[in-house]
Design a protein around this motif. Structure first.
Motif, PDB file in Angstrom:
ATOM      1  N   ASP A   1       0.999  -1.052  -0.390  1.00  0.00           N
ATOM      2  CA  ASP A   1      -0.211   0.298   0.103  1.00  0.00           C
ATOM      3  C   ASP A   1       0.730   1.186  -0.007  1.00  0.00           C
ATOM      4  O   ASP A   1       0.791   2.229  -0.534  1.00  0.00           O
ATOM      5  CB  ASP A   1      -0.829   0.294   1.333  1.00  0.00           C
ATOM      6  N   GLU A   2       2.097   1.373   0.768  1.00  0.00           N
ATOM      7  CA  GLU A   2       3.025   2.175   1.050  1.00  0.00           C
ATOM      8  C   GLU A   2       3.659   2.365  -0.725  1.00  0.00           C
ATOM      9  O   GLU A   2       4.721   3.722  -0.557  1.00  0.00           O
ATOM     10  CB  GLU A   2       3.601   2.520   1.664  1.00  0.00           C
ATOM     11  N   MET A   3       4.014   0.930  -1.042  1.00  0.00           N
ATOM     12  CA  MET A   3       4.437   1.948  -2.898  1.00  0.00           C
ATOM     13  C   MET A   3       3.899   2.545  -3.359  1.00  0.00           C
ATOM     14  O   MET A   3       2.902   2.749  -3.871  1.00  0.00           O
ATOM     15  CB  MET A   3       5.161  -0.129  -3.438  1.00  0.00           C
ATOM     16  N   THR A   4       4.842   3.581  -4.521  1.00  0.00           N
ATOM     17  CA  THR A   4       4.285   4.694  -4.904  1.00  0.00           C
ATOM     18  C   THR A   4       4.235   3.147  -6.655  1.00  0.00           C
ATOM     19  O   THR A   4       4.539   2.347  -6.740  1.00  0.00           O
ATOM     20  CB  THR A   4       5.866   5.090  -5.070  1.00  0.00           C
ATOM     21  N   GLN A   5       3.833   4.201  -7.421  1.00  0.00           N
ATOM     22  CA  GLN A   5       3.440   3.637  -8.403  1.00  0.00           C
ATOM     23  C   GLN A   5       5.214   3.475  -9.555  1.00  0.00           C
ATOM     24  O   GLN A   5       5.209   2.199 -10.456  1.00  0.00           O
ATOM     25  CB  GLN A   5       2.613   4.550  -9.846  1.00  0.00           C
ATOM     26  N   LYS A   6       5.759   4.267  -9.440  1.00  0.00           N
ATOM     27  CA  LYS A   6       7.484   4.126  -9.894  1.00  0.00           C
ATOM     28  C   LYS A   6       7.604   2.584  -9.377  1.00  0.00           C
ATOM     29  O   LYS A   6       8.060   1.778  -9.607  1.00  0.00           O
ATOM     30  CB  LYS A   6       7.782   5.424  -9.474  1.00  0.00           C
ATOM     31  N   GLU A   7       7.667   2.623  -8.342  1.00  0.00           N
ATOM     32  CA  GLU A   7       7.904   1.774  -7.590  1.00  0.00           C
ATOM     33  C   GLU A   7       7.734   0.075  -7.989  1.00  0.00           C
ATOM     34  O   GLU A   7       8.563  -0.772  -8.089  1.00  0.00           O
ATOM     35  CB  GLU A   7       8.419   1.625  -5.749  1.00  0.00           C
ATOM     36  N   ILE A   8       6.086   0.566  -7.794  1.00  0.00           N
ATOM     37  CA  ILE A   8       5.721  -0.966  -8.008  1.00  0.00           C
ATOM     38  C   ILE A   8       6.243  -1.467 -10.202  1.00  0.00           C
ATOM     39  O   ILE A   8       6.386  -2.090 -10.870  1.00  0.00           O
ATOM     40  CB  ILE A   8       3.733  -0.596  -7.972  1.00  0.00           C
ATOM     41  N   LYS A   9       5.533   0.020 -11.012  1.00  0.00           N
ATOM     42  CA  LYS A   9       6.678  -0.746 -11.798  1.00  0.00           C
ATOM     43  C   LYS A   9       7.748  -0.684 -12.128  1.00  0.00           C
ATOM     44  O   LYS A   9       7.848  -1.939 -13.273  1.00  0.00           O
ATOM     45  CB  LYS A   9       6.022   0.892 -12.693  1.00  0.00           C
ATOM     46  N   ASN A  10       8.655  -0.567 -10.945  1.00  0.00           N
ATOM     47  CA  ASN A  10      10.175  -1.006 -11.779  1.00  0.00           C
ATOM     48  C   ASN A  10      10.307  -2.456 -11.035  1.00  0.00           C
ATOM     49  O   ASN A  10      11.557  -2.744 -10.475  1.00  0.00           O
ATOM     50  CB  ASN A  10      11.469   0.329 -11.244  1.00  0.00           C
ATOM     51  N   THR A  11       9.358  -3.084 -10.211  1.00  0.00           N
ATOM     52  CA  THR A  11       9.334  -3.977  -9.457  1.00  0.00           C
ATOM     53  C   THR A  11      10.021  -5.096 -10.353  1.00  0.00           C
ATOM     54  O   THR A  11       8.252  -5.831 -10.484  1.00  0.00           O
ATOM     55  CB  THR A  11       8.994  -4.538  -7.659  1.00  0.00           C
ATOM     56  N   GLU A  12      10.431  -6.101 -10.612  1.00  0.00           N
ATOM     57  CA  GLU A  12      10.560  -6.734 -10.703  1.00  0.00           C
ATOM     58  C   GLU A  12      10.053  -8.464 -11.075  1.00  0.00           C
ATOM     59  O   GLU A  12       9.456  -9.390 -11.065  1.00  0.00           O
ATOM     60  CB  GLU A  12      12.375  -7.054 -12.652  1.00  0.00           C
ATOM     61  N   ALA A  13      10.321  -8.591  -9.764  1.00  0.00           N
ATOM     62  CA  ALA A  13      10.751  -9.914  -9.266  1.00  0.00           C
ATOM     63  C   ALA A  13       9.930  -9.671  -7.497  1.00  0.00           C
ATOM     64  O   ALA A  13      11.084  -8.618  -6.857  1.00  0.00           O
ATOM     65  CB  ALA A  13      10.924 -11.018  -9.598  1.00  0.00           C
TER      66      ALA A  13
END
Length: 427
Positions: free
Chosen positions: A314-326
């Motif tokens: 919930d605290e992740m930014t949209q950029k972090e979510i997009k950049n998280t590969e696995a």
């Protein structure tokens, strides 16, 4: 039967210390792929993993308690010893207190009933006419006037929460949920607290049939539902977070495990084992320069419904979510009495994580959303759980103790996940 681990060398590490002092960061290049795997794997210390699991499982680590906090402090101390800067992510949660009295009586009927509460059933003492609403679907209330009445509904494929809210929305003051053959009526949950809930109880298949027969035989029956002692208390848990940044890429690889346990269980397998393996992987990778950012996440309050991992996502930014590969999750990775090593995804399909792991070892793939990989999957991140399955008979019991933990299995998972993380973290 434990499956033999087959590992492929992929990276070179010149030196990884197993002492408290961290060595200089070593750069890993594509030219050194043939030497890295063995160097990393040789650095993994299964005795250290076992020792950390033993320390963590000296007492239950129930979310929101001092023992869970002690475990968080232990994890923090270990990570700082390895050379990391550690962050705590605290969060509040509602702790449900089960009622101390749950009763159902029928006016003019001597038959006794043994109702069970649901987790999140609310306290109340309501007396009203009983009315059968079949399955308790929203459509069932279109032809039934239940205002001020206690409804009786038979379970189908509708969530319990929905059944209760349907009844409350139609004006009912209580609901009796009748279970079907083959299902016990205790140990179930309404999912979460809701201000609109009405007193809710569950009847076994036999008692439910008896009640429905009584309602058929009598023109009108009045019942009383009594629930006393149910309450919601505020507690605090925390996630423990470590970030190992990269200067060459914004991509992120996450490795996680929960460290809380259920009440009355030392939680050696569930999940001191996964926590201890994660600590060791973090230790050996601290000195490795990877192309992608690594995050090591230790989740609190998993046993109460994945609260820690949901908080983190919930605290992740949209950029972090997009950049998280696995996202690689470890839960119950040491039990000597469980089945073989298995990977789980929320949808049962393979993804980046499972494909990477399967390139090193043949592992069966199953489906579950009952661990901390699930919140990551829900936001579109490739995620998988590593565990041994089927579960041991003493799962979630006081017998989940350190003497049930296999060093060979801890070592198997540590090697597989460490190599998979290294593969994923290189361009």
């Amino acid at each position: 039967m434990v499956r033999k681990t087959i590992l492929t060398p992929i990276l070179l590490v010149l030196c990884i210390s197993i002492t408290a002092c961290s060595p200089p960061v070593q750069e890993v290049t594509s030219d050194s792929r043939d030497h890295v795997g063995s160097a990393i794997l040789d650095s993994l210390d299964v005795d250290r993993i076992y020792s950390n699991a033993e320390e963590l499982s000296k007492e239950p680590r129930v979310a929101g308690t001092a023992s869970e906090k002690n475990a968080a402090n232990f994890i923090t101390d270990q990570l700082e010893t390895y050379g990391y800067s550690v962050e705590s992510q605290p969060f509040d949660f509602d702790q449900y207190i089960f009622p101390n009295q749950v009763e159902l009586t029928i006016e003019g009927i001597e038959k006794s009933f043994s109702p069970a509460p649901f987790q999140y059933s609310v306290s109340g003492d309501v007396t009203a006419e009983l009315i059968n609403v079949d399955k308790g679907l929203a459509s069932d209330y279109e032809t039934n006037d239940v205002l001020g009445k206690i409804v009786v509904a038979s379970i189908s494929d509708v969530y319990f929460e929905e059944m209760v809210l349907n009844a409350a929305g139609a004006g009912a003051v209580g609901i009796i949920i009748v279970f079907k053959d083959g299902l016990q009526n205790d140990g179930w949950s309404l999912g979460k607290h809701h201000d609109d809930y009405i007193p809710t109880i569950a009847l076994s298949p036999n008692e439910g049939k008896s009640l429905l027969n009584l309602m058929d035989d009598n023109k009108s029956l009045t019942g009383t539902i009594t629930i006393e002692g149910a309450n919601i208390e505020k507690h605090e848990s925390q996630n423990i977070l470590v970030t190992k940044p990269s200067k060459t890429s914004d991509e992120i690889i996450i490795v996680g495990a929960h460290y809380d346990s259920v009440e009355s269980s030392p939680g050696a397998s569930d999940n001191a084992s996964g926590t201890a393996v994660l600590l060791e992987i973090a230790r050996v990778l601290e000195s490795v320069k990877t192309d992608k950012e690594l995050r090591f996440l230790f989740f609190g309050a998993e046993e109460l419904g994945l609260l820690g991992s949901e908080k983190y996502v919930d605290e992740m930014t949209q950029k972090e979510i997009k950049n998280t590969e696995a996202m690689l999750n470890m839960d119950m990775v040491g039990s000597a009495d469980a089945g073989p090593l298995t990977m789980f995804t929320v949808d049962g399909f393979s993804n980046t994580v499972t494909d990477t792991a399967k390139s090193n070892q043949k592992i069966p793939l199953e489906l579950t959303d009952l661990s901390d990989h699930a919140p990551f999957h829900k936001v579109g991140i490739d995620a998988a759980l590593f565990s041994y399955f089927p579960l041991e008979e003493w799962y979630h019991s006081p017998h989940d103790e350190i003497d049930k933990i296999s060093k060979e299995r801890l070592d198997e998972v540590a090697k597989l996940v460490a190599v998979s993380v290294l593969k994923l973290s290189m361009k």
